[in-house]
Enzyme design. Structure first.
Site, short mmCIF file in Angstrom:
data_model
loop_
_atom_site.label_atom_id
_atom_site.label_comp_id
_atom_site.label_asym_id
_atom_site.label_seq_id
_atom_site.Cartn_x
_atom_site.Cartn_y
_atom_site.Cartn_z
N HIS A 145 0.84 -1.21 0.00
CA HIS A 145 0.00 0.00 0.00
C HIS A 145 0.88 1.25 0.00
O HIS A 145 0.66 2.19 -0.79
CB HIS A 145 -0.91 -0.01 1.23
CG HIS A 145 -1.74 1.22 1.40
ND1 HIS A 145 -3.07 1.28 1.07
CD2 HIS A 145 -1.43 2.45 1.88
CE1 HIS A 145 -3.54 2.49 1.32
NE2 HIS A 145 -2.57 3.22 1.83
N GLU A 146 1.87 1.28 0.88
CA GLU A 146 2.74 2.46 0.98
C GLU A 146 3.69 2.56 -0.22
O GLU A 146 4.01 3.66 -0.67
CB GLU A 146 3.54 2.43 2.29
CG GLU A 146 2.68 2.43 3.55
CD GLU A 146 1.68 3.57 3.60
OE1 GLU A 146 1.95 4.65 3.02
OE2 GLU A 146 0.61 3.39 4.20
N ASP A 157 -4.81 7.67 -1.51
CA ASP A 157 -5.76 6.83 -0.78
C ASP A 157 -7.17 6.96 -1.36
O ASP A 157 -7.56 8.02 -1.87
CB ASP A 157 -5.78 7.22 0.70
CG ASP A 157 -4.51 6.78 1.42
OD1 ASP A 157 -4.02 5.68 1.12
OD2 ASP A 157 -4.01 7.53 2.28
#
Length: 906
Positions: free
Chosen positions: A156-157, A167
């Site tokens: 995700h990061e 996001d």
């Protein structure tokens, strides 16, 4: 014409390299050279290294499948701090350093949570700066249920960091009304199911919940309403919404993307799906899926231990250095660096060169005043001869190796004002050496290849002009790269003052309670030493005789404040006793007062190293304490050309124009005022006055905190999020002053100065449009763009409205126009407010409108269309409430990690 301008903006802001020098390469589908660095303040723990390896190994497989077999992690370098014990399996770093790492593991300041996040402040598709994990996140397994496994969180990061996507949730607007008139949680995709409830206070081991009610003003769910996802899902997307769900293994594609969701991804990327942005990245343009269905071998890891800092000054003393006082100014700045900037315990050497090079000092460990005096005594006093930069660099290598140090991970500060046609002959030697080269170009004729040396080695690049300040700012920026807050020199003041004969000038410098260790006030002059009076906040005075004058006659005087400098405002007064006008400068440096309380730090850079007229570049300044953004301050950028022309820009953190996110401590602005070609230097001054500064305890671009899941009809709550204590939420920052160099960038294609630039760029896109109904009127608000991007004043606005989201998105020009004849644009950065009645539409309860705005400038150039906002006419019914979507149960059992608690819905 507008299309071509958008192409210019895209190419400028997305394809050119930024200042951060990541060492990551994508080769044959595998990412090489990822650097994960542990902060020196983190206690030694073998488990931390093991968990980092496990995280990346799991992430590699997850990433491989998420990108449809396109990429994986091949090798990773873990940078271990010197504060840990040395081991035989730890290697010496090359150009890896804490401040250039892709991932950092460090404790947060004012500990209140462990949200993993990415420092990301570029446009859509631009790389971020770093990922931050806390040691607690890396070591505590009970956080896995909240955020998902570490490997999933890392992917995700990584998507934030590497591909510049955002996001797909929105904590400020967690719900919206869809075009189908259903209430939806802000998410992607809408296939993710869940329930919406309000948690009431828990007492005596039981909690009560109720359905969410509508807000009477917005028609949306009330502020306390929370979306609780089902633990068991079939939806595969999206990783940028909730990677913790087992079923989620993909990014949202064009087919599954939720264009309506009011999230940052839609706002920043014009409604494009995360997968579309990823596929347009440089990484994927020439990368095809691998034939193997199974993921490749596990990543390999290299353990590197930071070493004591090794720096060699390589200083030009060729004949051209005798002009414009360059030799004097170089010596003044070099002395400042040795006394005030380089941290104690470092090894420092010095080489001088003209057509030949000479090692003036092999490496000397800086332990006390005698150590740096051995080096300053050999600063060159005469300038003559030609310029051979390669010989200077090779002598620098020899000075390092002679002292039994490796060139790998060592630093060279190369300062020159001359050209050298043979500089490229030593590029290969530089690459092989592993050395980091920081370059300082002095004057307009310095070799054009200097920047190549910095780029290939991960060093800083600077340009200094005619006064001493450019050089002192450059040297001050080349501070510790270790991540230790006590080692970093902090510049508080750097001011050049042209003072007429017999005249006095006064000034102030605030010293806050987080700094004051190793504090120096330095005054330089061009003709005669001025009369100096310095007064601390308690009234104690230091006079000219207290300032130590240099024995080498480099026209500088220095006062080191004994012990810890008093907190408060210091005042200084300089009197030019000479009959003629002369240039005086004041420089103030200090260090952190305590290893446990980080000071406010300011850093600055441009969005890219090269610019071609008329394309804009963006000035960025990050102001933070620890990892927390500092808000409510003044940030001014000063950009200077080779001929001394200066442009001053006030930078903004308002979420408009060049600024991505409001209140994230990243202050930014477009720069378009080109004044000829060549090198430009950037300096940023940040300061707080009148107790207006404050900290923001909310980070952006982070893995979603999940409060709980619905499992088999029961809401299983996760451990509660740590509450921010009132004293932390209200914490303010003392008045402060920080000054930093943002390095240099190069401009080409600009008309010669002064050059009247026609308006060839439109106003910037409006990115913070808001809308709401008030009775039968729609109220809009946004931040005014400028005549040219975010500068000046637009000429007019175009506002269009539609009942169809898709019509407005795909055919803005043919949507219904709103009468804006009475709307006169304000100066860029101002708040615009506009109210109108949506005629000729019929307005009923539940009527929903979509609105977007464009700005037009005096040259009739039109901005991009803003993001689309929604306004819903909502007339609350008596006792109006709306049951949570999908919730048809009258009683829900609540458990916190197996602890039974009873909910009642009423």
């Amino acid at each position: 014409m507008v299309l071509s301008l958008n192409v210019i903006l895209f190419l400028t802001l997305h394809l050119l390299p930024g200042m951060k020098s990541s060492m990551v390469n994508l080769v044959n589908n595998g990412y090489d050279g990822i650097v994960i660095a542990i902060n020196p303040s983190v206690p030694e723990d073998e488990k931390l290294i093991e968990n980092i390896k496990e995280m990346v190994t799991e992430a590699s497989t997850y990433l491989f499948h998420a990108t449809k077999r396109r990429v994986y992690f091949r090798n990773v370098r873990i940078l271990i701090p010197m504060t840990w014990k040395s081991k035989s399996e730890y290697f010496i770093p090359k150009q890896e350093s804490y401040d250039q790492a892709d991932v950092i593991v460090a404790n947060p300041y004012l500990i209140y949570g462990d949200d993993p996040y990415t420092l990301q402040y570029g446009r859509c598709g631009e790389k971020g700066k770093y990922i931050h994990f806390t040691p607690n996140f890396m070591l505590t397994n009970n956080l896995v249920r909240i955020y998902g496994s570490r490997g999933r969180v890392f992917v995700h990061e990584w998507a934030h960091l590497r591909w510049g996507i955002f996001d797909e949730y929105n904590m400020d607007q967690p719900f919206y009304i869809s075009r189908k008139n259903t209430m939806e949680a802000t998410r992607c995709s809408t296939h993710i199911t869940g329930t919406n409830v309000v948690f009431k206070k828990c007492q005596g081991g039981s909690c009560i919940t109720r359905p969410c009610r509508r807000d009477s003003q917005t028609g949306l769910y009330e502020a306390k309403c929370t979306f609780i996802p089902e633990k068991s899902q079939t939806a595969k997307e999206s990783i940028m919404f909730i990677q913790s769900l087992h079923s989620v293994t993909e990014f949202c594609t064009e087919e599954t993307h939720n264009t309506e969701a009011p999230n940052l991804q839609n706002k920043m990327c014009n409604g494009k799906s995360t997968w579309d942005v990823i596929m347009n990245s440089v990484d994927f343009q020439n990368t095809s899926p691998m034939e193997e269905m199974n993921p490749p071998a596990h990543p390999t890891f290299s353990l590197l231990m930071s070493k004591q800092r090794v720096v060699c000054l390589v200083l030009d003393k060729s004949g051209s250095m005798s002009s414009e006082d360059r030799l004097f100014r170089m010596n003044q700045a070099a002395e400042l660096y040795l006394i005030q900037v380089i941290e104690k315990g470092s090894f420092v050497g010095m080489v001088t060169f003209d057509s030949v090079a000479k090692i003036q000092n092999h490496l000397t460990r800086i332990t006390d005043d005698n150590a740096y005096q051995k080096i300053t005594a050999n600063l060159p006093q005469e300038a003559n001869g030609g310029t051979s930069i390669c010989r200077g660099l090779k002598a620098g290598f020899q000075a390092i190796i002679h002292s039994n140090q490796s060139t790998s991970g060592s630093e060279i500060i190369l300062l020159t004002d001359g050209e050298d046609k043979e500089i490229n002959l030593c590029f290969e030697d530089v690459k092989q050496s592993g050395v980091i080269i920081h370059t300082i170009a002095l004057g307009p004729s310095a070799a054009k290849e200097l920047e190549t040396l910095s780029s290939m080695t991960g060093g800083y690049r600077f340009f200094a002009n005619k006064d001493i300040n450019g050089l002192t700012n450059a040297f001050s920026r080349i501070s510790s790269r270790s991540g230790s807050i006590t080692q970093q020199a902090i510049q508080l003041e750097s001011k050049a003052l042209e003072i007429t004969g017999r005249k006095r000038v006064n000034g102030t410098v605030p010293i806050d309670s987080t700094i004051g260790n190793d504090t120096f006030f330095v005054v330089t002059w061009t003709i005669q030493k001025p009369e100096i009076v310095l007064q601390d906040p308690k009234g104690k005075k230091y006079k000219t005789s207290d300032f130590k004058e240099d024995k080498l006659n480099i026209r500088s005087a220095r006062l080191r404040i004994p012990g810890i400098a008093e907190t408060g405002t210091w005042t200084y007064s300089l009197l030019n006793n000479h009959a003629s006008s002369q240039m005086l400068t004041v420089t103030v440096t200090t260090r952190a007062r305590s290893p446990t309380t980080p000071p406010v730090i300011a850093t600055a850079h441009m969005s890219q190293n090269t610019a071609h007229y008329p394309s804009p570049v963006i000035v960025y300044a990050q102001v933070s304490q620890g990892f927390l953004p500092v808000l409510g301050i003044s940030v001014i950028a000063i950009i200077e050309t080779e001929d001394g022309h200066q442009v001053t820009l006030e930078l903004w953190d308002n979420g408009a124009g060049a600024d991505t996110v409001k209140n994230d401590g990243i202050y930014s602005r477009y720069f378009t005022d080109y004044y000829g070609n060549g090198r430009y230097s950037l300096k940023v001054h940040a300061w707080a006055r009148n107790n207006m500064a404050r900290l923001n305890l909310r980070q952006q671009n982070k893995a979603l905190y999940v409060p709980g899941y619905v499992e088999n009809g029961k809401i299983i709550l996760n451990p509660p999020r740590p509450e921010v204590k009132d004293d932390l939420a209200k914490v303010k920052i003392e008045d402060f002053s920080r000054l930093t160099s943002g390095g240099s960038f190069t401009v080409s294609g600009a008309p010669p100065p002064p050059g009247n630039h026609p308006s060839v760029l439109p106003p910037s896109k409006i990115t913070d449009l808001k809308a709401k109904f008030k009775e039968d009127y729609i109220q809009l608000s946004w931040t005014a763009p400028g005549n040219v991007l975010d500068k000046g004043k637009a000429n007019s606005y175009v506002i269009r409205i539609s009942k169809s989201f898709m019509d407005l998105q795909e055919d803005f020009d043919n949507a219904t126009s709103v009468n804006t004849s009475n709307l006169i644009p304000k100066e860029a950065g101002s708040k615009e407010n506009f109210e109108f009645k949506p005629e000729p539409f019929r307005i009923e309860n539940g009527t929903k409108f979509y609105i977007a705005v464009q700005a037009i400038n005096e040259a009739n150039l039109i901005s991009e269309v803003s993001h689309i906002v929604q306004a819903v006419k909502f007339i609350p019914l008596p006792e109006d409430s709306v049951h949570a979507l999908g919730t048809k149960i009258s009683e829900i059992t609540l458990a916190i990690f197996g602890l039974p608690m009873i909910f009642s819905i009423f």
